[in-house]
Design a protein around this motif. Structure first.
Motif, short mmCIF file in Angstrom:
data_model
loop_
_atom_site.label_atom_id
_atom_site.label_comp_id
_atom_site.label_asym_id
_atom_site.label_seq_id
_atom_site.Cartn_x
_atom_site.Cartn_y
_atom_site.Cartn_z
N PRO A 220 25.90 -57.15 30.99
CA PRO A 220 25.85 -58.93 31.58
C PRO A 220 25.03 -58.67 32.75
CG PRO A 220 28.05 -57.85 31.30
CD PRO A 220 27.47 -56.86 30.68
N HIS A 221 24.54 -57.64 33.54
CA HIS A 221 23.90 -57.64 34.55
C HIS A 221 22.39 -58.00 34.18
CE1 HIS A 221 26.29 -53.85 36.40
NE2 HIS A 221 26.80 -55.24 36.52
N GLU A 222 21.71 -57.76 32.83
CA GLU A 222 20.38 -58.24 32.67
C GLU A 222 20.54 -59.63 32.28
OE1 GLU A 222 17.77 -56.23 32.37
OE2 GLU A 222 18.74 -54.42 32.68
N ALA A 223 21.48 -60.26 31.66
CA ALA A 223 21.65 -61.68 31.60
C ALA A 223 21.76 -62.27 32.74
CB ALA A 223 22.90 -61.91 30.45
N ILE A 224 22.68 -62.04 33.76
CA ILE A 224 22.88 -62.61 34.91
C ILE A 224 21.72 -62.59 35.75
CG2 ILE A 224 23.75 -62.38 37.39
CD1 ILE A 224 26.34 -61.32 35.79
N TRP A 225 20.74 -61.40 35.62
CA TRP A 225 19.28 -61.32 36.36
C TRP A 225 18.33 -62.20 35.68
CZ3 TRP A 225 15.12 -59.95 33.37
CH2 TRP A 225 13.88 -59.74 34.18
N GLN A 226 18.54 -62.39 34.32
CA GLN A 226 17.65 -63.53 33.83
C GLN A 226 17.92 -65.18 34.26
OE1 GLN A 226 14.71 -62.83 31.49
NE2 GLN A 226 14.37 -64.85 32.59
N LEU A 227 19.23 -65.37 34.65
CA LEU A 227 19.64 -66.55 34.76
C LEU A 227 19.41 -66.85 36.51
CD1 LEU A 227 23.23 -66.77 32.85
CD2 LEU A 227 21.22 -68.19 32.43
N VAL A 228 19.54 -65.71 37.09
CA VAL A 228 19.11 -66.00 38.79
C VAL A 228 17.57 -66.17 38.69
CG1 VAL A 228 18.81 -64.60 40.82
CG2 VAL A 228 21.27 -64.54 39.28
N SER A 229 16.90 -65.35 37.80
CA SER A 229 15.39 -65.50 38.15
C SER A 229 15.00 -66.87 37.56
CB SER A 229 14.72 -64.46 36.89
OG SER A 229 15.06 -63.20 37.20
N GLU A 231 16.88 -69.57 37.81
CA GLU A 231 17.41 -70.57 38.92
C GLU A 231 16.39 -70.54 40.05
OE1 GLU A 231 19.45 -73.57 40.64
OE2 GLU A 231 19.80 -72.76 38.53
N ILE A 232 15.71 -69.26 40.50
CA ILE A 232 14.99 -69.34 41.58
C ILE A 232 13.65 -70.19 41.24
CG2 ILE A 232 13.48 -67.83 43.05
CD1 ILE A 232 16.56 -67.56 43.95
N TYR A 233 13.24 -70.09 40.17
CA TYR A 233 12.05 -70.64 39.32
C TYR A 233 12.12 -72.05 39.77
CZ TYR A 233 8.34 -72.23 36.44
OH TYR A 233 7.25 -73.01 35.86
N LYS A 234 13.38 -72.40 39.10
CA LYS A 234 13.60 -73.95 39.35
C LYS A 234 13.80 -74.54 40.64
CE LYS A 234 17.24 -73.95 36.43
NZ LYS A 234 18.53 -74.07 35.66
N LEU A 235 14.43 -73.75 41.51
CA LEU A 235 14.10 -74.21 42.96
C LEU A 235 12.96 -74.41 43.41
CD1 LEU A 235 17.28 -71.98 44.19
CD2 LEU A 235 17.39 -74.47 43.84
N GLU A 236 12.30 -73.49 43.09
CA GLU A 236 10.87 -73.58 43.87
C GLU A 236 10.00 -74.92 43.04
OE1 GLU A 236 6.91 -70.86 44.53
OE2 GLU A 236 7.84 -70.43 42.73
N GLN A 237 10.36 -74.87 41.80
CA GLN A 237 9.43 -75.88 41.24
C GLN A 237 9.82 -77.33 41.54
OE1 GLN A 237 6.82 -75.71 38.71
NE2 GLN A 237 6.93 -73.75 39.71
#
Length: 457
Positions: A220-229, A231-237
């Motif tokens: 699950p850590h890898e999946a959460i990492w991808q989702l967090v990444s 989300e950060i990208y969407k916040l910047e965009q």
């Protein structure tokens, strides 16, 4: 020269301890007479004999416990100091001498002294966060409120009963790959960005870290990492597109309200200048931080076109692309993991923690060790946020009661200059399992008729 003092820093590993014992045995008379100080950090981990019963403990103690005792038994002039933030198991080591003392040496019960270190005013610990102290009479006093920076996760039903977040069954948790982030986790990420931005404006240099501990299993850590990444990208965009300014302004106003309440909760005087700044000042730092968190690096084992976020990291012992290396100055890191992020690991400049748990049986020393949010937070204690469940908040409050009671009891014997061999330490449990069953194998539980509170001796 051979007479020069030297220091050995080692993990509690049986092979290494065997090598040290062998080295001492090579020149028995010289080495046995040398004064030796052994400091056992995290002494309630591995050092405690966890044999299933007294018979097994007598015949063959568990590996690390046996090696430490054999090492001490080789030395004539030695001092052994056990050091731990959660010494419950150490206090419950049997005091009855073993029949095999000559083979292994005596067990590691702290027979000479128990000593609690004074809690500094600038330390944000369980007692301060949960408003719990012991007065001079040993009575536990409470503020009846928790530190305002503790945010109760209010989408628990969604997290634990939805289709994709934290399955109930362990076999499903191990292979779980979530498809979205709960709203509470997204809000905690925004809090980290705002908190870090304010710290930078206050001139607080150094690292800034966010902890995300949603589950202990690695897939699950890898999946959460991808989702967090993502989300950060969407916040910047959305920032670049100028479509989220109002949302961020409202979030900042909410953050400032909690920070003001946190400051008033913690301090009765102006311990530090709690500058919160105007939104026009903070938003410049928010923009910069979003860019930093989206910064990419090449993936190990990938081709030249494969990049991953440099500062969003999975820390679980398996991921070769990341570690929690703070060698570079002033890093801003979101760390995602499980048990590796618990005991003994320092998360520098920890601002925001998002902590869930799935274990049915909670053990006080384990839960306490996972509290990476406790620590020294000079000049930014009001910016700290802990997102967690109501159940865990209540458990941490109970542990704060346990600690306050333990501190008071030990202080009585310190004042009377009594050694632990002259008294039987007890631990109030408040209906909580203090430590693992095997570590408390020889303890006795009973009901205190005066306070109606369970204690262990």
């Amino acid at each position: 020269s051979e007479k020069d003092p030297f220091i050995i820093i080692t993990k509690k590993n049986t092979k290494i301890l065997d090598n040290i014992i062998e080295h001492i045995s090579k020149d028995g008379e010289t080495n046995n007479n040398a004064p030796v100080l052994i400091i056992d950090d995290e002494s309630d981990l591995a050092s405690i004999d966890t044999s299933k019963d007294r018979i097994e403990a007598e015949e063959d103690p568990t590996a690390i416990n046996k090696k430490i005792r054999q090492l001490l038994n080789k030395l004539d002039r030695k001092a052994y100091v056990a050091y731990s933030a959660t010494p419950y198991a150490n206090m419950l080591i049997p005091t009855v001498p073993s029949e095999n003392t000559n083979d292994f040496g005596p067990d590691l019960y702290p027979s000479d002294f128990l000593w609690t270190l004074p809690i500094p005013e600038n330390y944000l610990g369980p007692g301060k966060m949960f408003g719990i102290t012991a007065n001079e009479d040993g009575e536990i006093e409470s503020k009846q409120s928790f530190f305002p920076g503790i945010i109760t996760i209010d989408d628990t039903d969604e997290i634990y009963h939805g289709d994709n977040w934290v399955p109930i069954k362990r076999e499903e948790q191990v292979i779980w790959e979530p498809e979205y982030l709960p709203e509470s986790l997204i809000e905690s990420i925004k809090d980290f960005i705002i908190s870090t931005s304010i710290k930078k404006l206050r001139g607080i240099s150094g690292h800034n870290t966010m902890l995300i501990h949603a589950i202990q299993y690695k897939i699950p850590h890898e999946a959460i990492w991808q989702l967090v990444s993502n989300e950060i990208y969407k916040l910047e965009q959305s920032w670049v597109n100028n479509s989220s300014q109002e949302m961020w302004k409202n979030k900042y106003d909410e953050f400032c309200e909690i920070s003001t309440a946190s400051y008033e909760y913690l301090y009765s005087n102006d311990t530090f200048e709690k500058d919160l700044f105007s939104w026009s000042e903070v938003k410049k730092e928010v923009k910069s931080l979003l860019k930093i968190l989206n910064r990419q690096k090449f993936k190990i084992g990938g081709n030249q076109s494969t990049t991953i976020p440099e500062n969003i990291r999975v820390i679980n012992g398996d991921n070769k692309n990341y570690d929690l290396d703070y060698k570079k100055p002033n890093q801003d890191i979101i760390a995602i993991g499980g048990n590796v992020l618990s005991r003994g690991l320092v998360l520098k400049g920890l601002n925001v923690s998002y902590y869930l748990r799935s274990a049915k049986t909670q053990v006080a020393d384990t839960v306490m060790q996972m509290g990476r949010w406790f620590g020294y937070r000079d000049d930014y204690a009001d910016l700290i946020r802990l997102y967690t469940t109501e159940d865990l908040e209540n458990d941490l409050a109970k542990i704060a009661y346990i600690n306050a009671s333990m501190y008071h009891q030990v202080s009585i014997y310190q004042d009377k200059q009594l050694s632990p061999e002259e008294f039987s330490p007890y631990l109030k449990t408040y209906d909580f399992q203090i430590t693992s069953v095997r570590k408390s194998r020889d303890s006795i539980s009973f009901q205190n008729n005066i306070s109606n509170t369970l204690v262990q001796v």
